[in-house]
Scaffold this motif. Structure first.
Motif, PDB file in Angstrom:
ATOM      1  N   ILE A  20       0.822  -1.206   0.000  1.00  0.00           N
ATOM      2  CA  ILE A  20       0.000   0.000   0.000  1.00  0.00           C
ATOM      3  C   ILE A  20       0.853   1.252   0.000  1.00  0.00           C
ATOM      4  O   ILE A  20       0.565   2.227  -0.691  1.00  0.00           O
ATOM      5  CB  ILE A  20      -0.949  -0.014   1.218  1.00  0.00           C
ATOM      6  N   GLU A  21       1.958   1.235   0.747  1.00  0.00           N
ATOM      7  CA  GLU A  21       2.760   2.446   0.914  1.00  0.00           C
ATOM      8  C   GLU A  21       3.638   2.742  -0.297  1.00  0.00           C
ATOM      9  O   GLU A  21       3.839   3.890  -0.651  1.00  0.00           O
ATOM     10  CB  GLU A  21       3.641   2.317   2.167  1.00  0.00           C
ATOM     11  N   GLY A  22       4.204   1.719  -0.949  1.00  0.00           N
ATOM     12  CA  GLY A  22       5.113   1.956  -2.066  1.00  0.00           C
ATOM     13  C   GLY A  22       6.435   2.515  -1.578  1.00  0.00           C
ATOM     14  O   GLY A  22       7.258   1.794  -1.018  1.00  0.00           O
ATOM     15  N   LEU A  23       6.643   3.810  -1.737  1.00  0.00           N
ATOM     16  CA  LEU A  23       7.860   4.467  -1.264  1.00  0.00           C
ATOM     17  C   LEU A  23       7.859   4.503   0.259  1.00  0.00           C
ATOM     18  O   LEU A  23       6.833   4.745   0.893  1.00  0.00           O
ATOM     19  CB  LEU A  23       7.914   5.894  -1.813  1.00  0.00           C
ATOM     20  N   ALA A  24       9.018   4.237   0.877  1.00  0.00           N
ATOM     21  CA  ALA A  24       9.128   4.280   2.334  1.00  0.00           C
ATOM     22  C   ALA A  24       8.951   5.710   2.840  1.00  0.00           C
ATOM     23  O   ALA A  24       9.231   6.670   2.111  1.00  0.00           O
ATOM     24  CB  ALA A  24      10.484   3.725   2.776  1.00  0.00           C
ATOM     25  N   ASN A 200      10.226  11.577 -11.371  1.00  0.00           N
ATOM     26  CA  ASN A 200      10.525  12.568 -10.336  1.00  0.00           C
ATOM     27  C   ASN A 200       9.248  13.154  -9.737  1.00  0.00           C
ATOM     28  O   ASN A 200       9.196  13.435  -8.523  1.00  0.00           O
ATOM     29  CB  ASN A 200      11.398  13.686 -10.915  1.00  0.00           C
ATOM     30  N   LEU A 201       8.219  13.355 -10.559  1.00  0.00           N
ATOM     31  CA  LEU A 201       6.938  13.831 -10.037  1.00  0.00           C
ATOM     32  C   LEU A 201       6.321  12.818  -9.079  1.00  0.00           C
ATOM     33  O   LEU A 201       5.787  13.185  -8.019  1.00  0.00           O
ATOM     34  CB  LEU A 201       5.973  14.121 -11.185  1.00  0.00           C
ATOM     35  N   VAL A 202       6.388  11.542  -9.448  1.00  0.00           N
ATOM     36  CA  VAL A 202       5.876  10.488  -8.559  1.00  0.00           C
ATOM     37  C   VAL A 202       6.608  10.521  -7.220  1.00  0.00           C
ATOM     38  O   VAL A 202       5.994  10.462  -6.145  1.00  0.00           O
ATOM     39  CB  VAL A 202       6.014   9.099  -9.221  1.00  0.00           C
ATOM     40  N   LYS A 203       7.926  10.638  -7.266  1.00  0.00           N
ATOM     41  CA  LYS A 203       8.708  10.650  -6.036  1.00  0.00           C
ATOM     42  C   LYS A 203       8.423  11.895  -5.204  1.00  0.00           C
ATOM     43  O   LYS A 203       8.362  11.831  -3.972  1.00  0.00           O
ATOM     44  CB  LYS A 203      10.202  10.548  -6.365  1.00  0.00           C
ATOM     45  N   GLU A 204       8.246  13.036  -5.870  1.00  0.00           N
ATOM     46  CA  GLU A 204       7.987  14.273  -5.129  1.00  0.00           C
ATOM     47  C   GLU A 204       6.666  14.194  -4.379  1.00  0.00           C
ATOM     48  O   GLU A 204       6.597  14.528  -3.191  1.00  0.00           O
ATOM     49  CB  GLU A 204       7.984  15.473  -6.081  1.00  0.00           C
ATOM     50  N   LEU A 205       5.626  13.747  -5.056  1.00  0.00           N
ATOM     51  CA  LEU A 205       4.327  13.665  -4.380  1.00  0.00           C
ATOM     52  C   LEU A 205       4.304  12.544  -3.350  1.00  0.00           C
ATOM     53  O   LEU A 205       3.697  12.686  -2.281  1.00  0.00           O
ATOM     54  CB  LEU A 205       3.207  13.479  -5.408  1.00  0.00           C
ATOM     55  N   SER A 206       4.980  11.422  -3.654  1.00  0.00           N
ATOM     56  CA  SER A 206       5.023  10.317  -2.695  1.00  0.00           C
ATOM     57  C   SER A 206       5.856  10.690  -1.469  1.00  0.00           C
ATOM     58  O   SER A 206       5.642  10.160  -0.367  1.00  0.00           O
ATOM     59  CB  SER A 206       5.611   9.063  -3.355  1.00  0.00           C
ATOM     60  N   GLY A 207       6.828  11.577  -1.654  1.00  0.00           N
ATOM     61  CA  GLY A 207       7.663  12.015  -0.537  1.00  0.00           C
ATOM     62  C   GLY A 207       7.022  13.082   0.324  1.00  0.00           C
ATOM     63  O   GLY A 207       7.518  13.398   1.412  1.00  0.00           O
ATOM     64  N   ASP A 208       5.919  13.658  -0.145  1.00  0.00           N
ATOM     65  CA  ASP A 208       5.163  14.637   0.639  1.00  0.00           C
ATOM     66  C   ASP A 208       4.167  13.856   1.491  1.00  0.00           C
ATOM     67  O   ASP A 208       3.054  13.555   1.059  1.00  0.00           O
ATOM     68  CB  ASP A 208       4.442  15.604  -0.308  1.00  0.00           C
ATOM     69  N   LEU A 209       4.574  13.515   2.710  1.00  0.00           N
ATOM     70  CA  LEU A 209       3.786  12.577   3.516  1.00  0.00           C
ATOM     71  C   LEU A 209       2.394  13.115   3.830  1.00  0.00           C
ATOM     72  O   LEU A 209       1.428  12.341   3.896  1.00  0.00           O
ATOM     73  CB  LEU A 209       4.529  12.246   4.807  1.00  0.00           C
ATOM     74  N   GLU A 210       2.277  14.436   3.999  1.00  0.00           N
ATOM     75  CA  GLU A 210       0.956  15.000   4.300  1.00  0.00           C
ATOM     76  C   GLU A 210       0.015  14.805   3.115  1.00  0.00           C
ATOM     77  O   GLU A 210      -1.130  14.355   3.281  1.00  0.00           O
ATOM     78  CB  GLU A 210       1.094  16.484   4.636  1.00  0.00           C
ATOM     79  N   PHE A 211       0.488  15.126   1.905  1.00  0.00           N
ATOM     80  CA  PHE A 211      -0.337  14.946   0.710  1.00  0.00           C
ATOM     81  C   PHE A 211      -0.593  13.471   0.445  1.00  0.00           C
ATOM     82  O   PHE A 211      -1.711  13.058   0.109  1.00  0.00           O
ATOM     83  CB  PHE A 211       0.358  15.589  -0.498  1.00  0.00           C
ATOM     84  N   LYS A 212       0.439  12.665   0.609  1.00  0.00           N
ATOM     85  CA  LYS A 212       0.321  11.222   0.361  1.00  0.00           C
ATOM     86  C   LYS A 212      -0.757  10.600   1.240  1.00  0.00           C
ATOM     87  O   LYS A 212      -1.598   9.828   0.758  1.00  0.00           O
ATOM     88  CB  LYS A 212       1.675  10.545   0.608  1.00  0.00           C
ATOM     89  N   ARG A 213      -0.743  10.932   2.515  1.00  0.00           N
ATOM     90  CA  ARG A 213      -1.713  10.330   3.440  1.00  0.00           C
ATOM     91  C   ARG A 213      -3.110  10.904   3.252  1.00  0.00           C
ATOM     92  O   ARG A 213      -4.108  10.177   3.339  1.00  0.00           O
ATOM     93  CB  ARG A 213      -1.224  10.507   4.871  1.00  0.00           C
ATOM     94  N   ALA A 214      -3.191  12.200   2.965  1.00  0.00           N
ATOM     95  CA  ALA A 214      -4.501  12.816   2.778  1.00  0.00           C
ATOM     96  C   ALA A 214      -5.206  12.271   1.548  1.00  0.00           C
ATOM     97  O   ALA A 214      -6.437  12.177   1.508  1.00  0.00           O
ATOM     98  CB  ALA A 214      -4.353  14.334   2.673  1.00  0.00           C
TER      99      ALA A 214
END
Length: 475
Positions: A20-24, A200-214
């Motif tokens: 579910i998480e994908g990127l750590a 890089n866009l995938v990594k940027e959004l996945s690395g934004d934990l607030e956006f990722k979880r919301a």
């Protein structure tokens, strides 16, 4: 079995959570705390299993939190013979006396990505149902990942897919496969850039934990460990099938070498895992195209990704990648599982644009069995032509990259296998250039190129992508 981050900042988590998480959470990639090992005697005991049964055995070593009966059901559904052209699921086909193709392109989108995506689609639906959750998949594709993911996840409960692709950088067939889908949970986005910009866009959004979880973001790119583990299976299968004709004593000492056309390093990483688990693999041969950053690294020890402007558009477009995400998992093994050391290397990559591991270069081949080579457009054309002339078999350009480099590493007494990447139907222009005829479309895909296409064009903008996802995400 628990999983940790390559960068050391994640508490051990079960297999289901990594799906579910994908990127750590710390920006790293998930890896097993300890890679499972399998004895040769146990691998031998699997010789008569069908592919879904073998997949259950191998994946169960990783997915220890999923009940065995459920895992067997998922594998049976993923590798159903109605979805795959070959009843074997993965047939082995000799091309001449020295090289054998491992047929990974028998699935619904005619590309090797189906082998992992069909399993991942089943596994994600099961896990989300168990946890009463929804998931918005954010992915990037250079060609085949996108269609394989969308075909595996279309219509699945609780899942939406947002797939980024580089505008104008895929074949007409690849675009038609993705953009013609009409399921409401599928969203295609063509980014003004190259694959690395999408990634890089995938990594940027996945690395934004607030956006990722919301927004309940997850991934199905090869940074998702579920794909890597599913791909490990066919290395076991390939060794078992390649040694079927040998007696028991001969099999006990028989190694194979496997050549892997490589872009994002996920497919060959699965071979690295399989080798460490116990599959008798002598060499893992990495085949690059003109975007040969990985070949440069394995030859010199210096890793220097190229910019988007320096990334070539080639006739094997699925490998037009200059920054291979999955290399991080290999480097993690190279530095002895030291997350701090790995994070330091990636800090150098961010600040200096490269890192230098020339002191470790001899270990690539001697310890890990990895060697490499590069193929060009002229090589691809020549290889497609020669294979067809000698055998009547038509191969796609990525597989041709593999065959060309495989020929450079043949050894007496060591069978050389090449992982087939896709069907030649997907790349008719280079096939016609090589042999003077265009490969025919399979009957069930005859009208594909004429279907309406649905895609949103977008600049290379994280802000615009956030807004697009925010308006359409399942919550």
């Amino acid at each position: 079995m628990k999983f940790i981050s390559t960068r050391g900042g994640m508490d051990p988590a079960p297999f289901s959570e990594t799906l579910i998480e994908g990127l750590a959470p710390d920006g790293g990639l998930t890896v097993p705390e300890h890679l499972p090992t399998v004895s040769l005697a146990e691998i031998e005991s699997w010789r008569d299993l069908r592919y879904p049964e073998l997949a259950t055995e191998v994946i169960s070593r990783f997915a220890t939190d999923i009940p065995r009966a459920e895992l067997a059901r998922m594998c049976a559904a993923a590798y159903d013979s109605e979805k795959f052209v070959s009843p074997e699921i993965v047939p082995l086909t000799p091309i001449g006396e020295t090289i054998t193709l491992v047929g990974l392109s028998e699935g619904p989108t005619l590309a090797f990505k189906d082998m992992a995506m069909q399993f991942l689609g089943e596994a994600l639906e099961y896990v989300l149902t168990q946890h009463e959750r929804t998931l918005n998949i954010l992915g990037a594709t250079s060609g085949d990942t996108g269609s394989a993911a969308e075909y595996a996840l279309r219509g699945k409960d609780g899942v939406s897919v947002f797939m980024l692709s580089p505008q104008g950088r895929m074949s007409a067939f690849q675009r038609a496969q993705m953009y013609s889908l009409t399921e409401p949970n599928i969203h295609n986005i063509a980014i003004d850039g190259v694959f690395d910009d999408c990634q890089n866009l995938v990594k940027e959004l996945s690395g934004d934990l607030e956006f990722k979880r919301a927004h309940h973001l997850g991934t199905v790119n090869s940074i998702n460990l579920g794909r890597i583990t599913a791909q490990v299976v066919y290395y076991f299968w390939a060794w078992l099938r390649a040694t079927d004709a040998l007696g028991a004593e001969a099999r006990s000492t028989q190694h194979i070498s496997v050549t892997v056309p490589s872009g994002n390093f996920g497919n060959i990483l699965s071979g690295h895992f399989a080798r460490r688990m116990g599959v008798p693999i002598r060499r893992l041969v990495l085949a690059a195209n003109e975007n040969n950053v990985l070949d440069d690294f394995f030859r010199t020890g210096i890793y220097r990704p190229r910019s988007a402007a320096q990334t070539h558009a080639t006739s094997s477009p699925s490998m037009d990648i200059s920054k291979a995400s999955n290399l991080e998992r290999f480097i993690f093994d190279l530095v002895g599982g030291d997350g701090t050391a790995l994070a330091g290397l990636w800090q150098l990559l961010d600040t200096e644009g490269s890192f230098d591991l020339t002191a470790e270069r001899d270990r690539f081949a001697d310890e890990f069995g990895i060697v490499s080579g590069t193929s060009t457009h002229e090589d691809r054309v020549s290889t497609i032509r020669s294979v067809h002339a000698e055998t009547g078999i038509i191969i796609d350009p990525h597989t041709a990259d593999g065959v060309k480099v495989a020929r450079e590493y043949l050894e007496p007494g060591v069978p050389m296998l090449v992982l087939e990447t896709a069907k030649p139907t997907k790349f008719p222009d280079i096939v016609e250039e090589a042999i003077g005829e265009r490969p025919a479309l399979p009957p069930h895909l005859g009208g594909l190129l004429d279907l309406p296409q649905y895609v949103t064009e977008m600049p290379d903008s994280a802000a615009e992508l956030r807004n697009f996802i925010s308006e359409r995400a399942l919550l």
